[in-house]
Design an enzyme around this catalytic site. Sequence first.
Site, PDB file in Angstrom:
ATOM      1  N   ASN A  51       0.845  -1.201   0.000  1.00  0.00           N
ATOM      2  CA  ASN A  51       0.000   0.000   0.000  1.00  0.00           C
ATOM      3  C   ASN A  51       0.876   1.246   0.000  1.00  0.00           C
ATOM      4  O   ASN A  51       2.095   1.163   0.000  1.00  0.00           O
ATOM      5  CB  ASN A  51      -0.942  -0.018   1.212  1.00  0.00           C
ATOM      6  CG  ASN A  51      -0.171  -0.113   2.510  1.00  0.00           C
ATOM      7  OD1 ASN A  51       0.579   0.785   2.852  1.00  0.00           O
ATOM      8  ND2 ASN A  51      -0.332  -1.228   3.225  1.00  0.00           N
TER       9      ASN A  51
ATOM     10  N   ASP B  88      -4.255  -6.471   5.359  1.00  0.00           N
ATOM     11  CA  ASP B  88      -5.236  -7.327   6.032  1.00  0.00           C
ATOM     12  C   ASP B  88      -5.187  -8.753   5.500  1.00  0.00           C
ATOM     13  O   ASP B  88      -5.503  -9.701   6.215  1.00  0.00           O
ATOM     14  CB  ASP B  88      -6.640  -6.748   5.847  1.00  0.00           C
ATOM     15  CG  ASP B  88      -6.796  -5.435   6.599  1.00  0.00           C
ATOM     16  OD1 ASP B  88      -6.201  -5.318   7.687  1.00  0.00           O
ATOM     17  OD2 ASP B  88      -7.490  -4.528   6.090  1.00  0.00           O
TER      18      ASP B  88
ATOM     19  N   LYS C  48       8.538 -17.345 -10.371  1.00  0.00           N
ATOM     20  CA  LYS C  48       7.759 -16.216 -10.879  1.00  0.00           C
ATOM     21  C   LYS C  48       6.565 -16.733 -11.697  1.00  0.00           C
ATOM     22  O   LYS C  48       6.725 -17.659 -12.502  1.00  0.00           O
ATOM     23  CB  LYS C  48       8.685 -15.383 -11.767  1.00  0.00           C
ATOM     24  CG  LYS C  48       8.090 -14.122 -12.308  1.00  0.00           C
ATOM     25  CD  LYS C  48       9.126 -13.383 -13.142  1.00  0.00           C
ATOM     26  CE  LYS C  48       8.463 -12.275 -13.926  1.00  0.00           C
ATOM     27  NZ  LYS C  48       9.371 -11.682 -14.904  1.00  0.00           N
TER      28      LYS C  48
ATOM     29  N   PRO D 103      -2.831 -12.083  10.601  1.00  0.00           N
ATOM     30  CA  PRO D 103      -3.130 -11.868  12.025  1.00  0.00           C
ATOM     31  C   PRO D 103      -3.272 -10.372  12.298  1.00  0.00           C
ATOM     32  O   PRO D 103      -2.592  -9.561  11.666  1.00  0.00           O
ATOM     33  CB  PRO D 103      -1.888 -12.425  12.741  1.00  0.00           C
ATOM     34  CG  PRO D 103      -0.804 -12.452  11.711  1.00  0.00           C
ATOM     35  CD  PRO D 103      -1.483 -12.619  10.384  1.00  0.00           C
ATOM     36  N   ASP D 104      -4.179  -9.995  13.203  1.00  0.00           N
ATOM     37  CA  ASP D 104      -4.340  -8.590  13.572  1.00  0.00           C
ATOM     38  C   ASP D 104      -3.437  -8.314  14.776  1.00  0.00           C
ATOM     39  O   ASP D 104      -3.711  -8.776  15.887  1.00  0.00           O
ATOM     40  CB  ASP D 104      -5.809  -8.283  13.893  1.00  0.00           C
ATOM     41  CG  ASP D 104      -6.048  -6.783  13.979  1.00  0.00           C
ATOM     42  OD1 ASP D 104      -5.276  -6.098  14.691  1.00  0.00           O
ATOM     43  OD2 ASP D 104      -6.985  -6.293  13.320  1.00  0.00           O
TER      44      ASP D 104
ATOM     45  N   PHE E 207      -4.320   3.093  14.891  1.00  0.00           N
ATOM     46  CA  PHE E 207      -4.644   4.105  13.888  1.00  0.00           C
ATOM     47  C   PHE E 207      -5.791   3.622  13.036  1.00  0.00           C
ATOM     48  O   PHE E 207      -5.961   2.420  12.824  1.00  0.00           O
ATOM     49  CB  PHE E 207      -3.422   4.406  13.013  1.00  0.00           C
ATOM     50  CG  PHE E 207      -2.607   5.535  13.560  1.00  0.00           C
ATOM     51  CD1 PHE E 207      -1.892   5.370  14.736  1.00  0.00           C
ATOM     52  CD2 PHE E 207      -2.579   6.767  12.927  1.00  0.00           C
ATOM     53  CE1 PHE E 207      -1.163   6.416  15.275  1.00  0.00           C
ATOM     54  CE2 PHE E 207      -1.851   7.825  13.449  1.00  0.00           C
ATOM     55  CZ  PHE E 207      -1.141   7.644  14.616  1.00  0.00           C
TER      56      PHE E 207
ATOM     57  N   LYS F 270     -13.689   0.746  15.423  1.00  0.00           N
ATOM     58  CA  LYS F 270     -12.351   0.143  15.559  1.00  0.00           C
ATOM     59  C   LYS F 270     -11.916   0.079  17.022  1.00  0.00           C
ATOM     60  O   LYS F 270     -11.315  -0.902  17.463  1.00  0.00           O
ATOM     61  CB  LYS F 270     -11.351   0.950  14.738  1.00  0.00           C
ATOM     62  CG  LYS F 270     -10.193   0.122  14.270  1.00  0.00           C
ATOM     63  CD  LYS F 270      -9.644   0.609  12.961  1.00  0.00           C
ATOM     64  CE  LYS F 270     -10.608   0.309  11.811  1.00  0.00           C
ATOM     65  NZ  LYS F 270     -10.108   0.723  10.537  1.00  0.00           N
TER      66      LYS F 270
HETATM   67  O1  C5P Z   1      -8.331  -2.858  10.635  1.00  0.00           O
HETATM   68  P1  C5P Z   1      -7.487  -1.722  10.213  1.00  0.00           P
HETATM   69  O2  C5P Z   1      -6.352  -2.125   9.304  1.00  0.00           O
HETATM   70  O3  C5P Z   1      -8.233  -0.573   9.662  1.00  0.00           O
HETATM   71  O4  C5P Z   1      -6.840  -1.193  11.577  1.00  0.00           O
HETATM   72  C1  C5P Z   1      -5.847  -0.256  11.631  1.00  0.00           C
HETATM   73  C2  C5P Z   1      -5.077  -0.383  12.911  1.00  0.00           C
HETATM   74  O5  C5P Z   1      -4.830  -1.728  13.248  1.00  0.00           O
HETATM   75  C3  C5P Z   1      -3.696   0.253  12.806  1.00  0.00           C
HETATM   76  O6  C5P Z   1      -3.309   0.689  14.086  1.00  0.00           O
HETATM   77  C4  C5P Z   1      -2.858  -0.914  12.336  1.00  0.00           C
HETATM   78  O7  C5P Z   1      -1.473  -0.717  12.638  1.00  0.00           O
HETATM   79  C5  C5P Z   1      -3.455  -2.067  13.091  1.00  0.00           C
HETATM   80  N1  C5P Z   1      -3.414  -3.350  12.420  1.00  0.00           N
HETATM   81  C6  C5P Z   1      -2.639  -4.373  12.922  1.00  0.00           C
HETATM   82  N2  C5P Z   1      -2.619  -5.598  12.311  1.00  0.00           N
HETATM   83  C7  C5P Z   1      -3.359  -5.825  11.220  1.00  0.00           C
HETATM   84  C8  C5P Z   1      -4.170  -4.808  10.679  1.00  0.00           C
HETATM   85  C9  C5P Z   1      -4.161  -3.585  11.300  1.00  0.00           C
HETATM   86  O8  C5P Z   1      -1.954  -4.148  13.916  1.00  0.00           O
HETATM   87  N3  C5P Z   1      -3.331  -7.024  10.648  1.00  0.00           N
END
Ligand code: C5P
Length: 409
Positions: free
Chosen positions: A210, A279, A289, A305-306, A323, A337
């Site tokens: 991104n 995500d 390739k 993973p989040d 953020f 969020k």
């Molecule tokens: O869900 P979203 O990407 O909008 O959330 C943004 C926040 O979550 C940011 O603080 C980002 O650094 C964190 N984040 C994370 N791991 C992910 C996705 C987002 O820590 N996989």
Amino acid sequence: MSSLSNKSVLLGVSGGIAAYKSPDLVRRLREAGAEVRVAMSANAAQFITPLTLQAVSGRPVHHALLDQAAESGMGHIELARWADVVLVAPASANFLSGLAHGAASDLLTTVCLATTAPIVVAPAMNQQMWSNTATRDNIQLLSRRDITICGPATGDQACGETGPGRMQDPHELLAAVAAVFTTGGLAGNKVVITAGPTWEAIDPVRAITNHSSGKMGYAIAQAVAESGAEVVLVSGPTALAAPHGMRRVDVVSAREMYQAVMDEIDDTDVFIGVAAVADYRPSRNGLQKIKKHAERLTVELVKNPDILATVAALPNGPYTVGFSAETEALEQHAREKLMSKGADLIAANEVGFNKGFGVDDNALLLLDRSGSMTLPRMRKSRLARALVDEIIRRYAEHSGQDPRQAHRH
Ligand code: C5P
């Protein structure tokens, strides 16, 4: 060497023989990473030419209060707003008198009156003038107003006398300017910050990523380091140099970022997730390739993973700041969020073309369970410091202690 990276330093030069040292001072401030603009008094221009200072600062020098050209571009109010710190070196007896008594008789005194930035002065004058009761009284007045007086040094003077009145050495001046940014509000605490984008490999030469430049995360990491914390910056691929005074852990993918954060989290007091973490990642990343034979190609994505949500869910975990980058309905999405991630604080900003990603300024909406507030649009370095001040305040409240005693271990 003191670090002044991302700092906007307005160097005021008043009339005195020590003005011949100003070009060297400009050079050293720039070497320390500062962006420097120079404002000089009419008398200073008798000692050193504006052209010399323009050449070393790389910027036009400001000298007239009512200069038509300057007023339309960078007038005295804009200069006063632009500065993160004002350093007046040399500061003559006449300038100090004007500063002490609120004069707005020329550009330099007017900028000092109009700025909210901290002011550092380096007095330089004949030793009798320095010892005169009038100057002593002015210096006392200025000290009471939290103006930093750096020097003067004692020694041989240009006038042939010996005593206090020489302009302080450049390295002392740099240290005094750097000290202005050192708050100590998070001393004794460990802070982990994620920054930049992640790259999710499709094959060995292609990736999903991104537009995150990492600028905001790096500026926050710098502001946190200046607050005295031990900082670990877990960074995705960016073009930025590692800021001073912290450990940077370089990662590429979201899973690497997750692992690097988890390796650090046990003794962490504050976690700030600024990274634009992908995500999803391609479910398969082949060793070769992908060749362009097929008319259609499907890349299957699986969820990453989040990191923020995982850290926020840790029992006895750190204070967590996330953020939220949105293109619309900022507050609503930020509130969602806050809840879905279980974070303590969400900093929300608008992204889109020329907004948020890659640009040098930004605005933030801060949201926690007790309410919301806005940090208005400003340069990312200044916004980062304003955000860190808010984090320090909230973290102290959250842990019910003075932030310096809030360390859990
Ligand atoms: O869900 P979203 O990407 O909008 O959330 C943004 C926040 O979550 C940011 O603080 C980002 O650094 C964190 N984040 C994370 N791991 C992910 C996705 C987002 O820590 N996989």
